[in-house]
Design an enzyme around this catalytic site. Structure first.
Site, short mmCIF file in Angstrom:
data_model
loop_
_atom_site.label_atom_id
_atom_site.label_comp_id
_atom_site.label_asym_id
_atom_site.label_seq_id
_atom_site.Cartn_x
_atom_site.Cartn_y
_atom_site.Cartn_z
N TYR A 154 -16.41 -5.56 -41.93
CA TYR A 154 -16.61 -7.00 -41.71
C TYR A 154 -17.91 -7.26 -40.95
O TYR A 154 -18.11 -6.72 -39.85
CB TYR A 154 -15.41 -7.54 -40.94
CG TYR A 154 -15.55 -8.92 -40.37
CD1 TYR A 154 -15.89 -10.01 -41.19
CD2 TYR A 154 -15.28 -9.17 -39.03
CE1 TYR A 154 -16.00 -11.29 -40.66
CE2 TYR A 154 -15.38 -10.45 -38.49
CZ TYR A 154 -15.74 -11.50 -39.32
OH TYR A 154 -15.84 -12.76 -38.80
N ASP A 239 -7.70 -3.13 -35.89
CA ASP A 239 -7.71 -4.55 -36.27
C ASP A 239 -6.69 -4.72 -37.39
O ASP A 239 -6.88 -4.26 -38.51
CB ASP A 239 -9.11 -4.94 -36.75
CG ASP A 239 -9.23 -6.41 -37.10
OD1 ASP A 239 -8.32 -6.93 -37.78
OD2 ASP A 239 -10.22 -7.04 -36.72
N ILE A 241 -5.36 -7.84 -38.38
CA ILE A 241 -5.21 -9.29 -38.53
C ILE A 241 -4.78 -9.71 -39.93
O ILE A 241 -4.39 -10.86 -40.14
CB ILE A 241 -6.50 -10.03 -38.13
CG1 ILE A 241 -7.63 -9.77 -39.12
CG2 ILE A 241 -6.93 -9.67 -36.72
CD1 ILE A 241 -8.88 -10.62 -38.85
N LYS A 278 -5.42 -15.29 -40.25
CA LYS A 278 -5.29 -14.88 -41.65
C LYS A 278 -3.84 -14.92 -42.13
O LYS A 278 -3.55 -15.45 -43.20
CB LYS A 278 -5.86 -13.48 -41.84
CG LYS A 278 -7.24 -13.28 -41.24
CD LYS A 278 -8.26 -14.27 -41.78
CE LYS A 278 -9.64 -14.04 -41.15
NZ LYS A 278 -10.63 -15.02 -41.65
#
Length: 486
Positions: A154, A239, A241, A278
């Site tokens: 990302y 991460d 998410i 998300k």
């Protein structure tokens, strides 16, 4: 801003204020600007740019809105909830509302199939996942230290972990020949290269499910990762998410489910970043979560959260919503079903014109393979193709170079941030684009009628840090799009 004024401000202001660490001047964010300057609208601007560069989950807002209508007491700004206005308005404890932390912990468990439990006392809130990542970087590393990060990753990580902390990101190069899998060999090679460059590695950052790949890490890979970080005595930041966006098998596996299966695992090294941006589709609520198994990190991160707290009004609404078990279970199930339907419909449309994608089962996007449309296998040619897609096809998709991909020709395309009609317009534009492209030696038809080249590129990936990338010939700031806008 003129050159003289710019130089003056660089002397007047801090280095952080005047550097390019935010990363806004990248192809990733440039696509957003192109959309903002010419946004698609079905009637008012039907030839505008369609936004396919932002990972938003807009497929289940009807469920959210229905719950809000049926539960007006959840908000202090309604007749039914206003009696609690004063108590919520003056609450300042940076631990957060107890009911909020409890509800978030239970939701994290539900998303993970109730296969693991989370302690509400370890829930530390932050201003979105962005704030959570930065807080962890401040807690775990000093300026100049590095986190290993598997590629592609990302683009916002460059901003979140680097800009204000001075921490570096060092790539773990993953390649298409094995579907960008994170391997023990790749981890060891990256660690070795960092040491050879006299860079102190303090941790490994993984994104599971992956943004931009839309893939999940299997249990054995997660175990290998835990063994690796324990062997090197470095931190692991997970991460997660996109945990609830897994829409088909294999199911998502959290790092928290695997820790007990690795002999000698030091729990103090493991930290999870989560948010509601998300999985619930609430990026504007800025609800970020740090869940650390390290008591000291929990204590320090909670103190740092003073710089990015979630408003108590938002905490109260979220606590009420996520405490509704029936709603949560229904939402998770329907969100998964709708993501699967949208993913299959979109990838099928691409497949009809011979465009393949990396096989995925999670996330709000697909990793689209356009390597056969490049004149040459270079990042310069990738950006040339991207300019055509932005300016001519009028689709904001994100080029792989902005995700630090090791191979040119890959693009991330988001599919959950629009309605069905807009998606069909996007597919129609893609079909038109493909049919007008010169063959470049590859026939456009079904997947079986063309060869997917999987050559490993001989590219040095000591990975241009973001500021280096901005000053390179690859920088989109020198593109005709940006020059025209300026």
């Amino acid at each position: 801003m003129g050159l003289i004024s710019e130089n003056y401000n660089k002397k007047l202001l801090s280095k952080i204020a005047t550097n390019d660490g935010h990363g806004e001047n990248s192809a990733y964010f440039d696509g957003w600007k192109a959309y903002e300057n010419d946004p698609f609208h079905p009637t008012q601007n039907p030839h505008g740019v369609i936004q396919m560069g932002v990972a938003e989950n807009q497929l289940c807002f009807d469920l959210i809105q229905e719950w809000i209508v049926n539960n007006p007491k959840a908000s202090i700004c309604t007749y039914e909830g206003v009696q609690d206005f004063q108590d919520i308005a003056i609450f300042q404890d940076y631990h957060g509302l107890p009911e909020f932390r409890k509800a978030v912990a239970r939701f994290m468990e539900k998303v993970r199939g109730d296969r693991v439990t989370f302690d509400p006392e370890r829930i530390v809130m932050s201003g979105g996942a962005t704030g959570a990542h930065e807080s962890l970087a401040f807690c775990l590393a000093d300026p100049g230290d590095a986190f290993l990060v598997p590629t592609p990753y990302y683009p916002g990580f460059d901003r979140d972990l680097r800009w204000r902390t001075g921490v570096q990101l060092f790539p773990v190069v993953c390649e298409s020949y094995n579907n960008f899998k994170v391997t023990k060999e790749a981890l060891e090679e990256a660690y070795k290269k960092a040491q050879e460059s006299n860079i102190k590695v303090k941790g490994l950052l993984i994104n599971n499910p992956s943004n931009p790949l839309g893939t999940i890490l299997d249990k054995e890979t997660l175990k290998d990762i835990l063994r690796f970080i324990n062997d090197k005595n470095i931190h692991l930041v997970c991460d997660e998410i996109y945990a609830a966006t897994a829409f088909s098998q294999p199911s998502f596996i959290s790092i928290s489910e695997v820790m007990s299966e690795v002999v000698g695992c030091n729990d103090d090294l493991v930290h999870i970043v989560y948010s509601l941006s998300k999985d619930l589709g609430f990026p504007g609520f800025r609800v970020g979560i740090i869940y650390s198994y390290n008591d000291v990190v929990v204590n320090i991160a909670r103190k740092m959260s003073s710089f990015g707290l979630v408003s108590t009004q938002t905490q109260r609404l979220i606590a009420s919503m996520l405490s509704d078990t029936i709603f949560v279970e229904n939402f998770i199930a329907k969100s998964s079903m709708r993501l699967l339907q949208r993913h299959d419909l979109f990838t099928k449309g691409l497949g009809q014109v011979g465009i393949t994608t990396l096989k995925s089962n999670a996330g709000l996007f697909i990793w689209m393979d356009l390597r056969r449309f490049l004149e040459n296998s270079t990042f310069d040619d990738e950006l040339k193709l991207w300019h055509i897609i932005i300016n001519k096809v009028k689709l904001n998709v994100s080029p792989g170079c902005s995700f630090h991909c090791s191979e040119p020709g890959w693009f991330r395309v988001c599919f959950a941030n629009m309605d069905d009609a807009t998606m069909q317009v996007a597919l129609k534009r893609i079909r038109h684009f493909v049919y007008l492209q010169p063959s470049k030696g590859v026939e456009v038809a079904t997947k079986k009628q063309y060869c997917r080249t999987r050559s490993k590129l001989e590219i040095s990936l000591s990975f241009r840090r973001l500021d280096d990338f901005m000053n390179s010939p690859h920088s989109p700031m020198s593109s005709p799009l940006v020059q025209a806008r300026n």
